[in-house]
Design a protein around this motif. Sequence first.
Motif, mmCIF file in Angstrom:
data_model
loop_
_atom_site.group_PDB
_atom_site.id
_atom_site.type_symbol
_atom_site.label_atom_id
_atom_site.label_comp_id
_atom_site.label_asym_id
_atom_site.label_seq_id
_atom_site.Cartn_x
_atom_site.Cartn_y
_atom_site.Cartn_z
ATOM 1 N N LEU A 278 -49.789 -21.291 -41.379
ATOM 2 C CA LEU A 278 -48.806 -21.109 -42.340
ATOM 3 C C LEU A 278 -48.874 -19.449 -41.095
ATOM 4 O O LEU A 278 -50.535 -19.376 -40.775
ATOM 5 C CB LEU A 278 -49.281 -20.508 -43.206
ATOM 6 C CG LEU A 278 -48.436 -20.099 -44.726
ATOM 7 C CD1 LEU A 278 -46.329 -19.292 -44.349
ATOM 8 C CD2 LEU A 278 -48.939 -19.118 -45.475
ATOM 9 N N MET A 279 -48.125 -18.736 -40.824
ATOM 10 C CA MET A 279 -47.443 -17.605 -40.211
ATOM 11 C C MET A 279 -46.452 -16.874 -41.486
ATOM 12 O O MET A 279 -45.124 -17.065 -42.095
ATOM 13 C CB MET A 279 -46.111 -17.526 -38.846
ATOM 14 C CG MET A 279 -46.791 -15.580 -38.748
ATOM 15 S SD MET A 279 -45.949 -16.378 -37.461
ATOM 16 C CE MET A 279 -47.005 -16.776 -35.905
ATOM 17 N N GLU A 280 -47.192 -15.655 -41.877
ATOM 18 C CA GLU A 280 -46.529 -14.517 -42.910
ATOM 19 C C GLU A 280 -47.074 -13.906 -42.037
ATOM 20 O O GLU A 280 -47.614 -12.787 -41.460
ATOM 21 C CB GLU A 280 -47.386 -14.680 -44.504
ATOM 22 C CG GLU A 280 -47.601 -15.455 -44.787
ATOM 23 C CD GLU A 280 -48.936 -15.444 -45.928
ATOM 24 O OE1 GLU A 280 -48.519 -14.754 -46.318
ATOM 25 O OE2 GLU A 280 -50.109 -15.972 -45.583
ATOM 26 N N ASP B 135 -39.054 -18.141 -48.073
ATOM 27 C CA ASP B 135 -40.103 -19.015 -47.553
ATOM 28 C C ASP B 135 -39.885 -20.731 -46.760
ATOM 29 O O ASP B 135 -38.682 -21.039 -47.275
ATOM 30 C CB ASP B 135 -40.254 -20.153 -48.848
ATOM 31 C CG ASP B 135 -42.186 -20.169 -48.420
ATOM 32 O OD1 ASP B 135 -41.717 -20.908 -47.743
ATOM 33 O OD2 ASP B 135 -42.222 -20.732 -49.853
ATOM 34 N N LEU B 136 -39.802 -20.707 -45.772
ATOM 35 C CA LEU B 136 -39.597 -21.595 -44.915
ATOM 36 C C LEU B 136 -39.506 -23.111 -44.959
ATOM 37 O O LEU B 136 -39.614 -23.591 -44.042
ATOM 38 C CB LEU B 136 -38.949 -21.040 -43.226
ATOM 39 C CG LEU B 136 -38.041 -19.794 -43.414
ATOM 40 C CD1 LEU B 136 -38.225 -19.414 -41.600
ATOM 41 C CD2 LEU B 136 -36.592 -20.212 -43.411
ATOM 42 N N ARG B 137 -40.672 -23.128 -45.442
ATOM 43 C CA ARG B 137 -41.384 -24.210 -45.586
ATOM 44 C C ARG B 137 -40.621 -25.250 -46.470
ATOM 45 O O ARG B 137 -39.982 -24.568 -46.972
ATOM 46 C CB ARG B 137 -43.390 -24.051 -46.800
ATOM 47 C CG ARG B 137 -43.772 -23.250 -45.919
ATOM 48 C CD ARG B 137 -45.260 -22.931 -46.482
ATOM 49 N NE ARG B 137 -44.820 -22.473 -47.222
ATOM 50 C CZ ARG B 137 -45.848 -21.482 -48.447
ATOM 51 N NH1 ARG B 137 -46.169 -21.893 -47.976
ATOM 52 N NH2 ARG B 137 -45.262 -20.719 -49.540
ATOM 53 N N PRO B 138 -40.622 -26.358 -46.057
ATOM 54 C CA PRO B 138 -41.950 -27.024 -45.006
ATOM 55 C C PRO B 138 -41.174 -27.710 -43.998
ATOM 56 O O PRO B 138 -41.773 -28.009 -42.971
ATOM 57 C CB PRO B 138 -41.552 -28.294 -45.844
ATOM 58 C CG PRO B 138 -40.963 -29.402 -46.390
ATOM 59 C CD PRO B 138 -40.335 -27.426 -47.052
ATOM 60 N N ALA B 139 -40.174 -27.184 -43.752
ATOM 61 C CA ALA B 139 -39.515 -26.875 -42.418
ATOM 62 C C ALA B 139 -40.286 -26.062 -41.783
ATOM 63 O O ALA B 139 -39.728 -27.336 -40.233
ATOM 64 C CB ALA B 139 -37.779 -26.746 -42.156
#
Length: 124
Positions: A99-101, A113-117
């Motif tokens: 993860l990058m924040e 939040d761009l997860r899960p892509a």
Amino acid sequence: GVAVRPRSRGGLPPLATWDYRPKFLPEGMTLAMGCNSGVLGEPILFQLDRPFEPLPGSHALSSRRIAAVTVTTPQLAPMSLLRDVRIERLVFADGPEHLMEITLDGEVTRTIDLRPALPLLLRC
């Protein structure tokens, strides 16, 4: 991975590096690749050879700067070079997933939040 820039031209990288000169870069430009670049489970860290020069723009975030970046990885080796990197506003941490924040300066009013892509959180 994370790209950093020196504060001034010729500034030294914050970790042990090797020079990479791919053909697609402009003539005379070099990337200082972190010596951990062969460790597939770790984020790559490299430094461009020139300081940041902002481009004029009218994007909503163009006037904001990065206040903090945390890069979390489950595979950071105990003796990783990244554990000794000291870069203002950048932290490498152990965690359950990649993860990058990225937090921008100023008041944070939303989190994208761009997860899960993509393992990325943008706080702006």
